[in-house]
Each structure stands twice: as C-alpha cells, then as structure tokens.
Design an enzyme around this catalytic site. Structure first.
Site, PDB file in Angstrom:
ATOM      1  N   GLY A 190      54.908 -47.604 -61.285  1.00  8.81           N
ATOM      2  CA  GLY A 190      56.120 -47.475 -60.487  1.00  8.81           C
ATOM      3  C   GLY A 190      56.836 -48.801 -60.307  1.00  8.81           C
TER       4      GLY A 190
ATOM      5  CB  CYS B 225      49.338 -38.312 -55.490  1.00  4.48           C
ATOM      6  SG  CYS B 225      49.800 -38.779 -57.173  1.00  4.48           S
TER       7      CYS B 225
ATOM      8  CB  THR C 291      50.931 -48.290 -57.031  1.00  8.29           C
ATOM      9  OG1 THR C 291      50.587 -47.220 -56.132  1.00  8.29           O
ATOM     10  CG2 THR C 291      51.764 -49.308 -56.289  1.00  8.29           C
ATOM     11  CD  GLU C 292      50.446 -52.859 -59.914  1.00  5.44           C
ATOM     12  OE1 GLU C 292      51.240 -53.621 -60.515  1.00  5.44           O
ATOM     13  OE2 GLU C 292      50.279 -52.905 -58.685  1.00  5.44           O
TER      14      GLU C 292
ATOM     15  CE  LYS D 123      56.274 -40.463 -71.114  1.00  3.94           C
ATOM     16  NZ  LYS D 123      54.780 -40.251 -71.318  1.00  3.94           N
TER      17      LYS D 123
ATOM     18  CD  GLU E 268      45.631 -42.440 -56.676  1.00  2.04           C
ATOM     19  OE1 GLU E 268      46.084 -41.335 -56.310  1.00  2.04           O
ATOM     20  OE2 GLU E 268      46.331 -43.315 -57.212  1.00  2.04           O
TER      21      GLU E 268
ATOM     22  N   GLY F 191      53.392 -41.211 -60.694  1.00  2.00           N
ATOM     23  CA  GLY F 191      52.339 -41.904 -61.430  1.00  2.00           C
ATOM     24  C   GLY F 191      51.693 -42.970 -60.574  1.00  2.00           C
TER      25      GLY F 191
ATOM     26  CD  GLU G 229      53.640 -37.444 -55.468  1.00  2.09           C
ATOM     27  OE1 GLU G 229      52.426 -37.459 -55.781  1.00  2.09           O
ATOM     28  OE2 GLU G 229      54.328 -36.416 -55.496  1.00  2.09           O
TER      29      GLU G 229
END
Length: 509
Positions: free
Chosen positions: A243, A294, A240-241, A185, A395, A238, A260
C-alpha cells in the site's frame, strides 16, 4: 479467448487480458502458472502484463468513459443496467462459486455463502445512484450556489487472493453505479472468477471498455497500473508495504485512494460473556477462509477469571474442525493459497515457540489423503502470548490465533491498541455501557460487538493507521467516485466595476 492445452494430464486453460469487452490472446511474454491450492496442480496459465498491455487497457477504459454508450448514459438507465448485472451475477452463482473454490481453495460452503451476497452489492449502489441529489448551498448575498458531481474517471483496482470476487465487487459496484470505469489487476494467484465475471457482465450488456482486466504479478503489472498517469482513483487491498508503494505512485498523479491494508484484529472477551459462545465466535473469526482475512480474529484478549476455561474450550473446538477437500460439503477448513504462504504460517509457529508462548494445538502442516501436494495447515492456537511477541504484533494471514490474559477494561484496551494496525476489533460482553465505551476507545475502523466478520454494503468498511485509508461501501464509498463542482450564480442585476469603485468596495470576494 480460452485456449486449452494438456499439462501433466490436467486440462490447463490459457487466458489473456480482458480488454474492450473481450478476452485477448496472451502475448509471447512471460507466462504464470495458476495452481489449485488443494492439490498443487496447475489449472491455468496467464500472462504477466507489459507496459503496452496496461496502456491498451487504459485506453479502452478512457474511450468508454468518454463515449456515448457509457459516458452518455443517463442515471436511471445506468441504475437499471447495474440491477440487470446483479441478476446476471445471480444467474451464474453456481459457476462462479465452484470456480472460486477451485482457484483459491476455500470450502465450497464458504464460497457459496459469500458469493451469494454479492449481487446485493450492485443493487445497493444502483439505489444510491437513483437517490443521489446534489446540494443547493445557502450563501451570503444575492447568489444561488449549487454543486454538480461528475464521475472521476478510471478506477485502477488491485485485488487480493483471499476473497477474489467479494473484494473486487466492493469497488466494482460503486464504480458502475457512479458512471466510472475500471481496470482491475486481480491477484496472480486467483484471477479466474474476475475474468469470468467480466465475460458475464459483457454478455449481459455492459459496454466494452467499462470493465477491463489485466493479469500479472503485483510487483510488475500491479505497480505499472498504480503509477499509470491516466488513473483517477486507486483501490488496493493488500499488505501495508504494498500500500505504501502503490499509494506513493498514485499520489504523483493526485489520484483518489482507497486502501484496505494489513490487520491484527483484537477480540476482547469479558467475563460476563458466555464462554462457549465466545469460543464459537473465536474459531469462526480465526479460521474462516483458512484465516486469510484482514479481519482475522488473530489476537484473543481474555479476562483472567475465564482465561483457562476459554483456552481449554478453544483447543477442543479447534481440534474438531474438519480439514479436507474444499469441494467436499463436510469440509470446514481448506488450504492456504500457496506453498509460500503455508511456510510463512509455519514460520510463525516457530517464532511463537522461540518467544516462549505455549502451543495449544496445531503449528504444523496438515495431511489430507488424496491431496498430499496441497497447501494445508492445521489450525493453530498459542496461549500465554505477551504483547512484545511477534505473533502478537505481526499479521500471519493463516489459520493462526493467539490468546492473552487481561486484568480489567483498561488493561484490555491497552493490549488491543498495542498494534500498528487499526482495521477491525471485536468485543464480547453483556454490559451495554462497557460495550460502547470500549467500542469508542479501541483503535479500529470497524468494531463488532458480540459478533464477527459481518459486513453490509450500506456500512462503511476500512481502517486507520497501518490498515489503510478511505472507505469502501456506504455513501462514503459512492461519494468518493465523484468530483464536486461548485456553481455560483449571481441572481442580482447590480452593476459592477471594481476598478472604478475600488475605494468604496467593502469586500473583495
């Protein structure tokens, strides 16, 4: 299937999902616009996939995994095919890097340089497939114990907009070489090169169903893919949230996971390192890909004795960067991916000013003649940044970096590790002992000493803490695409009857 239509005097391609070896026509559901970030123009339209679309792709992948054409292929034949796919990729590089420049706005020199590395990803993992050996394990008693590794199955891969092909290929190369299959995706912003590569690989001989592509929004299509009951491994690059949400869904079906996630790379510059060279690395690390990486060099932590010189030279170098049309070979900085991302970057410039940091340069949108509707941001540098400021901790994901002074090695490490993230770090020093001490002590999965943003398919890539779990590249990634089966063989012919001889048995297992 590609269908063309006229939209605002620009030819707009309408794409569908790529399933079972072909692109299928988009359904009657919601359609999403794909824009050229350098102009704001709509260049393509894609569907927002439904549950039925995801199911169809998953069924195709499962059929390919269990079928003779792929699932029954021997290791050497598969390695030869993967090497052939690398050749096909290389033969289409010109088409792919130009399409990627159009779709995500990176300067053409950057996309050409990055995509030219990708065929070797496949060649490396094809080599691992040929070199793979299972283990014979010494165990107590008259037994032969050996392992068998079998491909885990379907790998669901959700990829981001910043390096569409490169990040997808980090997973895809290992998937194909291991004998797994995948449903990808891509980001709803940048699906075009992923679709093109699926077509190229199918035409080069990859069996249908091995490499499927579903399109749509992350919060709907991506979520449905991550929580699908038939996935065996989830790969996600992508935020962190995102993930946390996807990882929780995949955990319910006990899928392997490699993620990651976010990063806030500290770059520690010691006073024994050449300042001009440190500045050259700083602008490269901070502004390559418009800072949308990243591992962006987003926190420069500079020894106090060279701090002022570093800041002034960084300002001068940043002001020399040429912003413009990504297809112009003289352009050094392109747009960010969207108006939303541009506004996010600019909001952090406001946070920096509000918190008392010193704006050195940038902090506003950039104006590019002929591209007035593009999403350009001037490369931005803040100095005198303290560790409790938002621009130090969060970030930004744009052409944005900060500079903070430090006193000594302990202070540099304290500042570097003052972050929830742990993806990458960089060290600038000529002191060999210090370089290795700091590399050992800094919280990161990747460390560069006197360099930045370097990767190799043989070198494991990934982070710790809020930057994710698992590793891509290297034998670590390849091995995580297999289930390990232990086979224990009795090589003796001694009689056994536990229930007759229970009293004399010395051990149960």
């Amino acid at each position: 299937m590609n269908i063309s239509a006229k939209h605002s005097a620009i030819e707009v391609e309408v794409h569908g999902n790529f399933v079972d070896g072909r692109e299928i026509e988009a359904g009657a559901g919601q359609m999403l616009d794909i824009r050229n970030p350098a102009t704001g123009d709509v260049i393509a339209r894609i569907p927002n996939s439904t549950t039925e679309d995801i199911d169809r792709a998953m069924k195709s992948a499962r059929a390919a995994f269990e079928g003779k054409a792929w699932g029954g292929m021997d290791t050497r034949s598969r390695a030869r095919l993967v090497n052939h796919l690398a050749d096909a990729f290389e033969a289409n590089l010109d088409t792919l890097y130009r399409l990627e420049t159009l779709n995500n706005g990176r300067p053409v020199n950057e996309t050409r340089a990055q995509l030219s590395r990708l065929p070797d990803f496949f060649r490396y993992f094809a080599g691992l497939a040929l070199a793979r050996r299972d283990s014979v394990i010494p165990v107590e008693g008259s037994y032969l114990n050996y392992t068998l590794r079998t491909p885990i199955g379907i790998v669901a891969n959700c990829t981001p907009f910043n390096h569409p092909l490169m990040i997808m290929c980090k997973s895809l190369a290992a998937v194909l070489a291991s004998g797994c299959v995948t449903v990808v995706k891509p980001s709803e912003y940048t699906p075009l090169t992923t679709l093109k590569l699926a077509q190229i690989f199918t035409e080069a001989g990859l069996p249908p169903g091995v490499f499927n592509v579903v399109l749509g929004l992350g919060q709907s299509a991506g979520k449905m893919l991550a929580e699908h009951g038939d996935i065996n491994k989830l790969v996600l690059t992508g935020g962190t949230e995102a993930g946390r949400i996807a990882g929780g869904a995949a955990a319910k079906v006990f899928a392997h996971q490699t993620m990651e996630l976010g990063g806030k790379t500290p770059v520690m510059v010691f006073d024994d390192y050449d300042v001009d060279q440190a500045v050259n690395y700083a602008v490269f690390g901070a502004f390559i890909g418009a800072g949308q990486t990243c591992v962006c060099a987003s926190r420069h932590i500079v020894q106090a004795s060279i701090y002022d010189e570093f800041v002034e030279k960084l300002k001068a170098k940043t002001l020399s960067i040429r912003i413009g049309d990504p297809f112009d070979p003289t352009t050094q900085l392109g747009p960010v991916i969207s108006a939303r991302q541009r506004d996010r970057v600019l909001s952090y410039s406001q946070y920096g000013r509000e918190d008392g940091a010193r704006l050195v340069t940038g902090g506003v949108a950039a104006r590019v003649p002929g591209h007035e509707n593009g999403f350009f941001v001037q490369p931005t540098v803040f100095a005198d940044v303290k560790s409790d400021m938002r621009i130090f901790q969060e970030e930004v994901f744009g052409p944005f970096t900060s500079v903070t002074p430090f006193k000594d090695e302990a202070d540099a490490l304290r500042l570097a590790n003052d972050s929830p993230f742990g993806l990458a770090a960089a060290i600038r020093t000529r002191d060999v002992g210090r370089a290795h001490r700091v590399a050992s002590a800094v919280k990161a999965g990747i460390v560069w000493i006197n360099d930045h943003h370097r990767l190799d398919p043989a070198s494991p890539w990934g982070g710790v803490d809020d930057s994710g779990i698992g590793r891509e590249f290297g034998t670590e990634s390849f091995d995580d695409h297999f289930n390990t089966k232990s086979v224990m063989v009795a090589t003796h012919d001694q009689p056994f009857d536990w229930y007759r001889d229970t009293a004399t048995q010395r051990r149960l297992n």
